[in-house]
Design a protein around this motif. Sequence first.
Motif, PDB file in Angstrom:
ATOM      1  N   VAL A   9      27.393  14.897  31.743  1.00  0.00           N
ATOM      2  CA  VAL A   9      26.468  13.739  31.577  1.00  0.00           C
ATOM      3  C   VAL A   9      26.604  12.076  32.020  1.00  0.00           C
ATOM      4  N   ILE A  10      27.245  11.842  30.852  1.00  0.00           N
ATOM      5  CA  ILE A  10      26.863  10.791  30.503  1.00  0.00           C
ATOM      6  C   ILE A  10      28.204  10.108  31.127  1.00  0.00           C
ATOM      7  N   ALA A  11      29.611  11.575  31.835  1.00  0.00           N
ATOM      8  CA  ALA A  11      30.907  11.006  31.804  1.00  0.00           C
ATOM      9  C   ALA A  11      29.840  10.594  33.744  1.00  0.00           C
ATOM     10  N   CYS A  12      29.355  10.875  34.035  1.00  0.00           N
ATOM     11  CA  CYS A  12      28.892  10.258  35.426  1.00  0.00           C
ATOM     12  C   CYS A  12      27.651   9.574  35.259  1.00  0.00           C
ATOM     13  N   VAL A  13      27.283   9.293  34.749  1.00  0.00           N
ATOM     14  CA  VAL A  13      26.113   7.965  34.464  1.00  0.00           C
ATOM     15  C   VAL A  13      27.551   6.811  34.266  1.00  0.00           C
ATOM     16  N   MET A  14      28.514   7.252  33.454  1.00  0.00           N
ATOM     17  CA  MET A  14      29.728   5.613  33.669  1.00  0.00           C
ATOM     18  C   MET A  14      29.921   5.591  34.573  1.00  0.00           C
ATOM     19  N   MET A  15      30.023   6.359  35.036  1.00  0.00           N
ATOM     20  CA  MET A  15      30.938   6.491  36.946  1.00  0.00           C
ATOM     21  C   MET A  15      29.481   5.671  37.288  1.00  0.00           C
ATOM     22  N   SER A  16      28.594   6.409  37.726  1.00  0.00           N
ATOM     23  CA  SER A  16      28.015   6.171  38.806  1.00  0.00           C
ATOM     24  C   SER A  16      27.664   4.164  38.380  1.00  0.00           C
ATOM     25  N   PHE A  17      27.359   3.603  36.754  1.00  0.00           N
ATOM     26  CA  PHE A  17      26.784   1.766  36.353  1.00  0.00           C
ATOM     27  C   PHE A  17      28.521   1.438  37.480  1.00  0.00           C
ATOM     28  N   VAL A  18      30.018   2.018  36.992  1.00  0.00           N
ATOM     29  CA  VAL A  18      31.209   1.411  37.680  1.00  0.00           C
ATOM     30  C   VAL A  18      30.489   1.350  39.249  1.00  0.00           C
ATOM     31  N   ALA A  19      30.922   2.125  39.954  1.00  0.00           N
ATOM     32  CA  ALA A  19      30.011   2.244  41.491  1.00  0.00           C
ATOM     33  C   ALA A  19      28.610   1.761  42.160  1.00  0.00           C
ATOM     34  N   ALA A  25      26.005   3.778  45.596  1.00  0.00           N
ATOM     35  CA  ALA A  25      26.149   5.157  45.482  1.00  0.00           C
ATOM     36  C   ALA A  25      25.741   6.278  44.877  1.00  0.00           C
ATOM     37  N   SER A  26      26.198   6.626  46.028  1.00  0.00           N
ATOM     38  CA  SER A  26      25.250   8.987  45.686  1.00  0.00           C
ATOM     39  C   SER A  26      26.206   9.826  44.691  1.00  0.00           C
ATOM     40  N   LEU A  27      25.610  10.145  43.705  1.00  0.00           N
ATOM     41  CA  LEU A  27      26.379  11.022  42.170  1.00  0.00           C
ATOM     42  C   LEU A  27      25.145  12.081  42.045  1.00  0.00           C
ATOM     43  N   SER A  28      25.824  13.243  42.133  1.00  0.00           N
ATOM     44  CA  SER A  28      25.205  14.129  41.675  1.00  0.00           C
ATOM     45  C   SER A  28      26.131  15.337  40.985  1.00  0.00           C
ATOM     46  N   VAL A  29      25.303  16.184  40.295  1.00  0.00           N
ATOM     47  CA  VAL A  29      26.244  16.684  39.063  1.00  0.00           C
ATOM     48  C   VAL A  29      26.100  18.126  39.114  1.00  0.00           C
ATOM     49  N   THR A  30      26.641  19.401  39.682  1.00  0.00           N
ATOM     50  CA  THR A  30      25.535  20.385  40.054  1.00  0.00           C
ATOM     51  C   THR A  30      26.963  21.655  39.416  1.00  0.00           C
ATOM     52  N   VAL A  36      31.797  24.893  34.720  1.00  0.00           N
ATOM     53  CA  VAL A  36      32.858  25.008  36.204  1.00  0.00           C
ATOM     54  C   VAL A  36      31.449  23.800  36.504  1.00  0.00           C
ATOM     55  N   PHE A  37      31.647  22.472  36.177  1.00  0.00           N
ATOM     56  CA  PHE A  37      30.548  21.520  37.290  1.00  0.00           C
ATOM     57  C   PHE A  37      31.207  20.633  37.922  1.00  0.00           C
ATOM     58  N   ASN A  38      30.445  20.742  39.393  1.00  0.00           N
ATOM     59  CA  ASN A  38      30.528  19.861  40.587  1.00  0.00           C
ATOM     60  C   ASN A  38      29.984  18.552  40.230  1.00  0.00           C
ATOM     61  N   ILE A  39      30.801  17.663  40.944  1.00  0.00           N
ATOM     62  CA  ILE A  39      30.235  16.280  40.547  1.00  0.00           C
ATOM     63  C   ILE A  39      30.889  15.832  42.413  1.00  0.00           C
ATOM     64  N   ASN A  40      29.132  15.564  43.108  1.00  0.00           N
ATOM     65  CA  ASN A  40      29.552  15.169  44.748  1.00  0.00           C
ATOM     66  C   ASN A  40      29.678  13.114  44.032  1.00  0.00           C
ATOM     67  N   TYR A  41      30.196  12.851  45.350  1.00  0.00           N
ATOM     68  CA  TYR A  41      30.176  11.824  44.873  1.00  0.00           C
ATOM     69  C   TYR A  41      30.648  10.557  46.423  1.00  0.00           C
ATOM     70  N   LYS A  42      29.060   9.738  47.101  1.00  0.00           N
ATOM     71  CA  LYS A  42      29.739   9.301  48.296  1.00  0.00           C
ATOM     72  C   LYS A  42      28.747   7.933  48.258  1.00  0.00           C
ATOM     73  N   PHE A  72      33.334  12.405  47.834  1.00  0.00           N
ATOM     74  CA  PHE A  72      34.233  13.803  47.280  1.00  0.00           C
ATOM     75  C   PHE A  72      33.040  14.363  46.451  1.00  0.00           C
ATOM     76  N   VAL A  73      34.039  15.799  46.149  1.00  0.00           N
ATOM     77  CA  VAL A  73      33.381  16.676  45.573  1.00  0.00           C
ATOM     78  C   VAL A  73      34.483  17.777  44.706  1.00  0.00           C
ATOM     79  N   ARG A  74      34.235  17.051  43.461  1.00  0.00           N
ATOM     80  CA  ARG A  74      35.418  18.231  42.245  1.00  0.00           C
ATOM     81  C   ARG A  74      34.820  18.545  41.929  1.00  0.00           C
ATOM     82  N   PRO A  75      35.547  19.901  41.459  1.00  0.00           N
ATOM     83  CA  PRO A  75      34.554  20.758  40.007  1.00  0.00           C
ATOM     84  C   PRO A  75      35.797  20.086  39.065  1.00  0.00           C
TER      85      PRO A  75
END
Length: 82
Positions: A9-19, A25-30, A36-42, A72-75
Amino acid sequence: MKSKINVLVIACVMMSFVAVAANPASLSVTASSASVFNINYKTAEVGTVKISIYDNDNQLVFVEVLNNVASFVRPYNFTEMN
């Protein structure tokens, strides 16, 4: 496992601030399984996305740079990580 989720979650938040700084941008983690966690970015524009994952001690454990992407969607599998 909870600490792994926090790290992702911290990594995704940091990534979303840059984006978001460049364009909205749209960002979700499932979770697809316990480790295994998927990052969905658009976003509307093609660009470079840097994904940085840190552990609980704020040590960088993984970096990935994706070039020329708008979505992208990355696991990410945490079974091999400490």
